[in-house]
Motif scaffolding. Structure first.
Motif, PDB file in Angstrom:
ATOM      1  N   THR A  86     130.041  27.133 120.590  1.00 16.29           N
ATOM      2  CA  THR A  86     131.140  27.001 121.616  1.00 16.29           C
ATOM      3  C   THR A  86     132.645  28.050 121.120  1.00 16.29           C
ATOM      4  O   THR A  86     133.121  28.593 122.007  1.00 16.29           O
ATOM      5  CB  THR A  86     131.723  25.531 121.316  1.00 16.29           C
ATOM      6  OG1 THR A  86     130.642  24.561 121.885  1.00 16.29           O
ATOM      7  CG2 THR A  86     132.843  25.243 122.266  1.00 16.29           C
ATOM      8  N   ASP A  87     132.761  28.005 119.828  1.00 18.56           N
ATOM      9  CA  ASP A  87     133.780  28.904 119.375  1.00 18.56           C
ATOM     10  C   ASP A  87     133.626  30.313 119.529  1.00 18.56           C
ATOM     11  O   ASP A  87     134.353  31.116 120.201  1.00 18.56           O
ATOM     12  CB  ASP A  87     133.981  28.665 117.800  1.00 18.56           C
ATOM     13  CG  ASP A  87     134.806  27.239 117.672  1.00 18.56           C
ATOM     14  OD1 ASP A  87     134.900  26.638 118.396  1.00 18.56           O
ATOM     15  OD2 ASP A  87     134.619  26.857 116.313  1.00 18.56           O
ATOM     16  N   LEU A  89     131.254  32.058 121.892  1.00 18.35           N
ATOM     17  CA  LEU A  89     131.141  31.988 123.329  1.00 18.35           C
ATOM     18  C   LEU A  89     132.659  31.790 123.961  1.00 18.35           C
ATOM     19  O   LEU A  89     132.874  32.674 124.847  1.00 18.35           O
ATOM     20  CB  LEU A  89     130.391  31.195 124.047  1.00 18.35           C
ATOM     21  CG  LEU A  89     128.776  31.294 123.662  1.00 18.35           C
ATOM     22  CD1 LEU A  89     127.756  30.533 124.086  1.00 18.35           C
ATOM     23  CD2 LEU A  89     128.296  32.792 123.871  1.00 18.35           C
ATOM     24  N   LYS A  90     133.526  31.053 123.516  1.00 18.08           N
ATOM     25  CA  LYS A  90     134.658  31.014 124.104  1.00 18.08           C
ATOM     26  C   LYS A  90     135.472  32.215 123.709  1.00 18.08           C
ATOM     27  O   LYS A  90     136.397  32.646 124.553  1.00 18.08           O
ATOM     28  CB  LYS A  90     135.425  29.746 123.403  1.00 18.08           C
ATOM     29  CG  LYS A  90     136.967  29.524 123.873  1.00 18.08           C
ATOM     30  CD  LYS A  90     137.595  28.270 123.235  1.00 18.08           C
ATOM     31  CE  LYS A  90     137.576  28.467 121.579  1.00 18.08           C
ATOM     32  NZ  LYS A  90     138.156  27.566 120.825  1.00 18.08           N
ATOM     33  N   ASP A  91     135.428  32.732 122.487  1.00 21.09           N
ATOM     34  CA  ASP A  91     136.283  33.910 122.234  1.00 21.09           C
ATOM     35  C   ASP A  91     135.562  35.151 122.786  1.00 21.09           C
ATOM     36  O   ASP A  91     136.394  35.895 123.456  1.00 21.09           O
ATOM     37  CB  ASP A  91     136.228  34.208 120.633  1.00 21.09           C
ATOM     38  CG  ASP A  91     136.657  33.241 119.818  1.00 21.09           C
ATOM     39  OD1 ASP A  91     137.621  32.359 120.092  1.00 21.09           O
ATOM     40  OD2 ASP A  91     136.398  33.036 118.476  1.00 21.09           O
ATOM     41  N   GLN A  92     134.366  35.062 123.172  1.00 22.02           N
ATOM     42  CA  GLN A  92     133.614  36.335 123.926  1.00 22.02           C
ATOM     43  C   GLN A  92     133.945  36.185 125.170  1.00 22.02           C
ATOM     44  O   GLN A  92     134.458  37.206 125.868  1.00 22.02           O
ATOM     45  CB  GLN A  92     132.225  36.233 123.717  1.00 22.02           C
ATOM     46  CG  GLN A  92     131.342  37.417 124.619  1.00 22.02           C
ATOM     47  CD  GLN A  92     130.024  37.070 124.489  1.00 22.02           C
ATOM     48  OE1 GLN A  92     129.400  36.139 124.831  1.00 22.02           O
ATOM     49  NE2 GLN A  92     129.190  38.282 124.345  1.00 22.02           N
ATOM     50  N   ASP A  93     134.299  35.130 125.910  1.00 22.57           N
ATOM     51  CA  ASP A  93     134.384  35.083 127.350  1.00 22.57           C
ATOM     52  C   ASP A  93     135.874  35.291 127.282  1.00 22.57           C
ATOM     53  O   ASP A  93     136.305  35.802 128.479  1.00 22.57           O
ATOM     54  CB  ASP A  93     134.058  33.590 127.864  1.00 22.57           C
ATOM     55  CG  ASP A  93     132.745  33.215 128.015  1.00 22.57           C
ATOM     56  OD1 ASP A  93     131.897  34.217 128.017  1.00 22.57           O
ATOM     57  OD2 ASP A  93     132.400  32.101 128.045  1.00 22.57           O
ATOM     58  N   GLY A  94     136.465  35.070 126.456  1.00 21.84           N
ATOM     59  CA  GLY A  94     138.196  35.306 126.483  1.00 21.84           C
ATOM     60  C   GLY A  94     138.479  36.875 126.611  1.00 21.84           C
ATOM     61  O   GLY A  94     139.482  37.066 127.158  1.00 21.84           O
TER      62      GLY A  94
END
Length: 97
Positions: A86-87, A89-94
């Motif tokens: 979650t952490d 992929l959230k960073d990557q998507d951001g």
């Protein structure tokens, strides 16, 4: 040298051990880049993962969107794996937007 100087090494489970390990799906995708990224995140966190349905999902050139590649981990590692994914992929998507 004492145990303090050595990194903890988890032994690879034998086939007899695997009969008693329950695995949980923590990630599913058809995107090979996201799959590779998820595997790298889990590996860097020291969480052993296995990918299921890789061959099935690639039938017909990967054009079957309802058959996804699933990343599975031991039940005891599932919460930590989800947290790391979650952490990450959230960073990557951001970064995309």
């Amino acid at each position: 040298m004492g145990r303090q100087g050595r990194a903890a090494v988890r032994r690879r489970p034998s086939s007899a051990d695997l009969e008693h390990i329950r695995v949980i799906e923590v990630f599913a995708t058809n995107d090979p880049v996201r799959l590779s990224f998820a595997q790298a995140v889990l590996q860097s966190a020291g969480i052993e993962a296995v990918v299921l349905d890789a061959e099935t999902s690639s039938l017909f050139g990967g054009s079957l969107p309802w058959i996804k590649r699933r990343v599975m981990v031991a039940e005891e590692d599932a919460d930590a794996a989800r947290r790391h994914l979650t952490d990450a992929l959230k960073d990557q998507d951001g970064e995309d937007g």
